[in-house]
Design a protein around this motif. Sequence first.
Motif, PDB file in Angstrom:
ATOM      1  N   SER A   2       0.997  -1.134  -0.019  1.00  0.00           N
ATOM      2  CA  SER A   2      -0.102   0.146  -0.042  1.00  0.00           C
ATOM      3  C   SER A   2       0.950   1.394   0.017  1.00  0.00           C
ATOM      4  O   SER A   2       1.928   1.321   0.128  1.00  0.00           O
ATOM      5  CB  SER A   2      -0.846   0.011   1.070  1.00  0.00           C
ATOM      6  OG  SER A   2       0.003   0.016   2.385  1.00  0.00           O
ATOM      7  N   SER A   4       0.588   3.824   2.031  1.00  0.00           N
ATOM      8  CA  SER A   4       1.055   3.975   3.398  1.00  0.00           C
ATOM      9  C   SER A   4       2.273   3.203   3.824  1.00  0.00           C
ATOM     10  O   SER A   4       3.242   3.916   4.416  1.00  0.00           O
ATOM     11  CB  SER A   4       0.015   3.705   4.424  1.00  0.00           C
ATOM     12  OG  SER A   4      -0.507   2.518   4.330  1.00  0.00           O
ATOM     13  N   SER A   5       2.375   2.111   3.249  1.00  0.00           N
ATOM     14  CA  SER A   5       3.607   1.326   3.558  1.00  0.00           C
ATOM     15  C   SER A   5       4.893   1.565   3.136  1.00  0.00           C
ATOM     16  O   SER A   5       6.082   1.899   3.392  1.00  0.00           O
ATOM     17  CB  SER A   5       3.463  -0.243   3.473  1.00  0.00           C
ATOM     18  OG  SER A   5       3.077  -0.263   2.064  1.00  0.00           O
ATOM     19  N   ASP A   9       4.712   5.026   8.082  1.00  0.00           N
ATOM     20  CA  ASP A   9       3.381   5.212   8.819  1.00  0.00           C
ATOM     21  C   ASP A   9       3.016   6.769   9.188  1.00  0.00           C
ATOM     22  O   ASP A   9       3.901   7.593   9.118  1.00  0.00           O
ATOM     23  CB  ASP A   9       3.537   4.662  10.067  1.00  0.00           C
ATOM     24  CG  ASP A   9       3.660   3.242  10.110  1.00  0.00           C
ATOM     25  OD1 ASP A   9       3.228   2.564   9.173  1.00  0.00           O
ATOM     26  OD2 ASP A   9       4.080   2.623  11.153  1.00  0.00           O
ATOM     27  N   ARG A  12       0.827   9.760   3.579  1.00  0.00           N
ATOM     28  CA  ARG A  12       0.065   8.984   2.204  1.00  0.00           C
ATOM     29  C   ARG A  12       0.534   9.974   0.927  1.00  0.00           C
ATOM     30  O   ARG A  12       0.586  11.277   1.251  1.00  0.00           O
ATOM     31  CB  ARG A  12      -1.248   8.987   2.416  1.00  0.00           C
ATOM     32  CG  ARG A  12      -1.976   8.567   1.210  1.00  0.00           C
ATOM     33  CD  ARG A  12      -3.385   8.146   1.418  1.00  0.00           C
ATOM     34  NE  ARG A  12      -3.306   6.868   2.042  1.00  0.00           N
ATOM     35  CZ  ARG A  12      -4.495   6.173   2.352  1.00  0.00           C
ATOM     36  NH1 ARG A  12      -5.587   6.376   2.427  1.00  0.00           N
ATOM     37  NH2 ARG A  12      -4.127   4.878   3.215  1.00  0.00           N
ATOM     38  N   LEU A  23      -1.473  11.891   7.273  1.00  0.00           N
ATOM     39  CA  LEU A  23      -2.945  11.397   6.927  1.00  0.00           C
ATOM     40  C   LEU A  23      -3.999  12.423   7.401  1.00  0.00           C
ATOM     41  O   LEU A  23      -4.961  12.309   6.730  1.00  0.00           O
ATOM     42  CB  LEU A  23      -3.015  10.111   7.816  1.00  0.00           C
ATOM     43  CG  LEU A  23      -2.243   8.930   7.313  1.00  0.00           C
ATOM     44  CD1 LEU A  23      -2.467   7.627   8.035  1.00  0.00           C
ATOM     45  CD2 LEU A  23      -2.514   8.418   6.145  1.00  0.00           C
ATOM     46  N   LYS A  33      -8.345   1.990   2.541  1.00  0.00           N
ATOM     47  CA  LYS A  33      -7.394   1.324   3.374  1.00  0.00           C
ATOM     48  C   LYS A  33      -6.915   2.525   4.124  1.00  0.00           C
ATOM     49  O   LYS A  33      -6.686   3.572   3.639  1.00  0.00           O
ATOM     50  CB  LYS A  33      -6.307   0.973   2.312  1.00  0.00           C
ATOM     51  CG  LYS A  33      -6.736  -0.389   1.701  1.00  0.00           C
ATOM     52  CD  LYS A  33      -5.565  -1.009   0.864  1.00  0.00           C
ATOM     53  CE  LYS A  33      -5.995  -2.329   0.264  1.00  0.00           C
ATOM     54  NZ  LYS A  33      -4.712  -2.960  -0.522  1.00  0.00           N
ATOM     55  N   GLY A  34      -6.797   2.053   5.602  1.00  0.00           N
ATOM     56  CA  GLY A  34      -6.047   3.110   6.317  1.00  0.00           C
ATOM     57  C   GLY A  34      -7.119   4.145   6.914  1.00  0.00           C
ATOM     58  O   GLY A  34      -6.898   4.902   7.838  1.00  0.00           O
ATOM     59  N   ARG A  36      -8.672   6.562   5.230  1.00  0.00           N
ATOM     60  CA  ARG A  36      -8.489   7.733   4.596  1.00  0.00           C
ATOM     61  C   ARG A  36      -8.549   7.805   3.105  1.00  0.00           C
ATOM     62  O   ARG A  36      -8.144   6.554   2.488  1.00  0.00           O
ATOM     63  CB  ARG A  36      -6.982   8.589   4.772  1.00  0.00           C
ATOM     64  CG  ARG A  36      -6.678   8.812   6.351  1.00  0.00           C
ATOM     65  CD  ARG A  36      -7.641   9.761   6.982  1.00  0.00           C
ATOM     66  NE  ARG A  36      -7.317  10.072   8.395  1.00  0.00           N
ATOM     67  CZ  ARG A  36      -7.696  11.140   9.059  1.00  0.00           C
ATOM     68  NH1 ARG A  36      -8.415  12.166   8.327  1.00  0.00           N
ATOM     69  NH2 ARG A  36      -7.578  11.130  10.303  1.00  0.00           N
TER      70      ARG A  36
END
Length: 227
Positions: A2, A4-5, A9, A12, A23, A33-34, A36
């Motif tokens: 993803s 974010s990964s 953390d 984005r 975020l 996902k996440g 957001r």
Amino acid sequence: MSDSSKMGDGVRMCRDCGGIKPLTDFHASPKRKGGRGSYCKDCFNERSKRSYAKRVQEKFGRQVREGRTVPDGHRYCPDCEAAKPLTDFPQSKAGRGGYGGYCKPCHNFRGKASVERRGGSREYHLRRRYGIGQVDFDELLAEQGGVCAICGAADPQHVDHDHRTGWVRGILCFNCNGGLGQFRDNQLFLASAIEYLKGTTWQRILIHPGVYQMCSSSRGRPPSRSS
């Protein structure tokens, strides 16, 4: 893997502007996902504006007017089409931020134009409060002979009406109109007041042609020496 990964953390990448942002700069979206959205708030707002403009164009065939930039402490007056300091706007509890929607000159101009459309402040007051106009007022006063319907004082200017039905009863002077209001239009109270005055007011009685005697009241107390 993803976004974010890839970014780490708490951050984005926006799919529109490509910026790497926290975020918190993305709207909440439980379906993503996440939790957001995929677009930062600025890009999301721009997308919303373009989508709205497109719908307006397709449905109504007109363009959406571009938003205007107003400096802090200012407000845009739609009549004179100028951004002015808030101090140039009249205060209004119902207005946004405690100020009216039009600057003071435009506000005053609108007020005068409204009064002229209604036929003047006097006409507006009569129609709003009593349901009659100045012509009706003049006709009713003429039927009374141009004087107060109770005491006969000249040039009365107050409309007397039944507070229960709203029906206009006559034109009275200030004192008579206020007196009826203080007695709450109650005939019993008014009759009691007359009887009270008869028993407490000094009266002049004719005892001989041209000779009068002042008779004291049957109730009450004499005035004190200090009065």
